[in-house]
Design a protein around this motif. Sequence first.
Motif, PDB file in Angstrom:
ATOM      1  N   THR A 131      34.799  52.223  45.426  1.00 17.08           N
ATOM      2  CA  THR A 131      36.044  52.451  44.709  1.00 17.08           C
ATOM      3  C   THR A 131      36.793  51.141  44.599  1.00 17.08           C
ATOM      4  OG1 THR A 131      37.208  53.024  46.755  1.00 17.08           O
ATOM      5  CG2 THR A 131      36.251  54.843  45.505  1.00 17.08           C
ATOM      6  N   ARG A 132      37.671  51.079  43.631  1.00 17.77           N
ATOM      7  CA  ARG A 132      38.511  49.902  43.464  1.00 17.77           C
ATOM      8  C   ARG A 132      39.962  50.366  43.511  1.00 17.77           C
ATOM      9  NH1 ARG A 132      37.895  44.833  42.244  1.00 17.77           N
ATOM     10  NH2 ARG A 132      35.727  45.000  41.626  1.00 17.77           N
ATOM     11  N   GLU A 133      40.711  49.757  44.431  1.00 17.82           N
ATOM     12  CA  GLU A 133      42.148  49.986  44.508  1.00 17.82           C
ATOM     13  C   GLU A 133      42.813  48.656  44.242  1.00 17.82           C
ATOM     14  OE1 GLU A 133      43.814  52.036  47.863  1.00 17.82           O
ATOM     15  OE2 GLU A 133      42.101  53.389  47.967  1.00 17.82           O
ATOM     16  N   SER A 134      43.458  48.588  43.088  1.00 15.62           N
ATOM     17  CA  SER A 134      44.064  47.333  42.659  1.00 15.62           C
ATOM     18  C   SER A 134      42.955  46.283  42.563  1.00 15.62           C
ATOM     19  CB  SER A 134      45.177  46.922  43.623  1.00 15.62           C
ATOM     20  OG  SER A 134      45.852  45.777  43.148  1.00 15.62           O
ATOM     21  N   ASP A 135      43.046  45.197  43.323  1.00 17.65           N
ATOM     22  CA  ASP A 135      42.017  44.160  43.264  1.00 17.65           C
ATOM     23  C   ASP A 135      41.095  44.164  44.478  1.00 17.65           C
ATOM     24  OD1 ASP A 135      44.012  43.348  44.951  1.00 17.65           O
ATOM     25  OD2 ASP A 135      43.964  41.247  44.337  1.00 17.65           O
ATOM     26  N   VAL A 136      41.053  45.301  45.202  1.00 20.99           N
ATOM     27  CA  VAL A 136      40.207  45.428  46.387  1.00 20.99           C
ATOM     28  C   VAL A 136      39.056  46.393  46.080  1.00 20.99           C
ATOM     29  CG1 VAL A 136      40.100  46.128  48.807  1.00 20.99           C
ATOM     30  CG2 VAL A 136      42.149  44.975  47.923  1.00 20.99           C
ATOM     31  N   ARG A 161      38.202  41.371  48.532  1.00 18.57           N
ATOM     32  CA  ARG A 161      39.105  40.870  47.501  1.00 18.57           C
ATOM     33  C   ARG A 161      38.883  39.370  47.410  1.00 18.57           C
ATOM     34  NH1 ARG A 161      45.382  41.481  48.202  1.00 18.57           N
ATOM     35  NH2 ARG A 161      44.625  40.911  50.238  1.00 18.57           N
ATOM     36  N   ASP A 162      38.381  38.953  46.273  1.00 13.50           N
ATOM     37  CA  ASP A 162      38.066  37.534  46.074  1.00 13.50           C
ATOM     38  C   ASP A 162      37.143  37.063  47.199  1.00 13.50           C
ATOM     39  OD1 ASP A 162      39.691  37.574  43.801  1.00 13.50           O
ATOM     40  OD2 ASP A 162      41.477  37.088  44.984  1.00 13.50           O
ATOM     41  N   ALA A 163      37.520  36.009  47.900  1.00 17.16           N
ATOM     42  CA  ALA A 163      36.685  35.474  48.985  1.00 17.16           C
ATOM     43  C   ALA A 163      36.971  36.150  50.316  1.00 17.16           C
ATOM     44  CB  ALA A 163      36.906  33.970  49.121  1.00 17.16           C
TER      45      ALA A 163
END
Length: 176
Positions: A131-136, A161-163
Amino acid sequence: MTSLRRFLFLCLAAAFLACGSAHAVEEIKVPFNFTWGESSQRLEDSMKRVQASVVERKQVQNRLCLVVEGIPQKLLQRALFYFDNDSLNEIELHYGDPNWDSTQYGNFFDQTRRNIEGKYGIGRVIARQKTRESDVLQTLIGYQWTQNATSLSLYYYTAERDANSYRLLSLHYRGY
C-alpha cells in the motif's frame, strides 16, 4: 475381481506409505519456557535473571503489555508480552539488524519461514499487500500456523520513503 482387489490393495498401501513418511508436526511451544497464564510478576522475575529489562509498560486493547529488551538471543531486538487479567496470552518477538538491507531482511524472512514450516508444516498466508500512504510504500507479508492451544504468526513489514526505510520481522505467539 482379483485385479480390482489388487488395485485397491496397492492404492491403500501407497496411501499408508505416504502417510507414514510424512513429516511429524511438532507442538508450538510458548517461547522462553513460559506457559500461557503466567503472571506478569513471574515474567519480570525471569527477565531479571537473564539481565533483560522491562523498558515500557502500556495498555494495548485493555491488556497490559510489557516491552522487554536485552533478552540474550541472537538478532532479537525486543519482546512484547501481553497479559489479560494478569495472565500471559501473547508474545510478540521483533527480530532484525539495523545494518541489513532489504535483501538481507528478505533472506532472513524466507529462512525463518522455512525453519518454521520444517517444524509445524506449511503455513497459511494471512497477509500479502503493498500500500502507499502519501509518499510511504508499505509492504506486509504474513503466514500463520495454528494448533490446539497456540497459534504462531510470522510477519515481515517494510515502510520505505525515498532512501529511508524501516523493516521488521516479527513472530507472534498467541495462546487460546
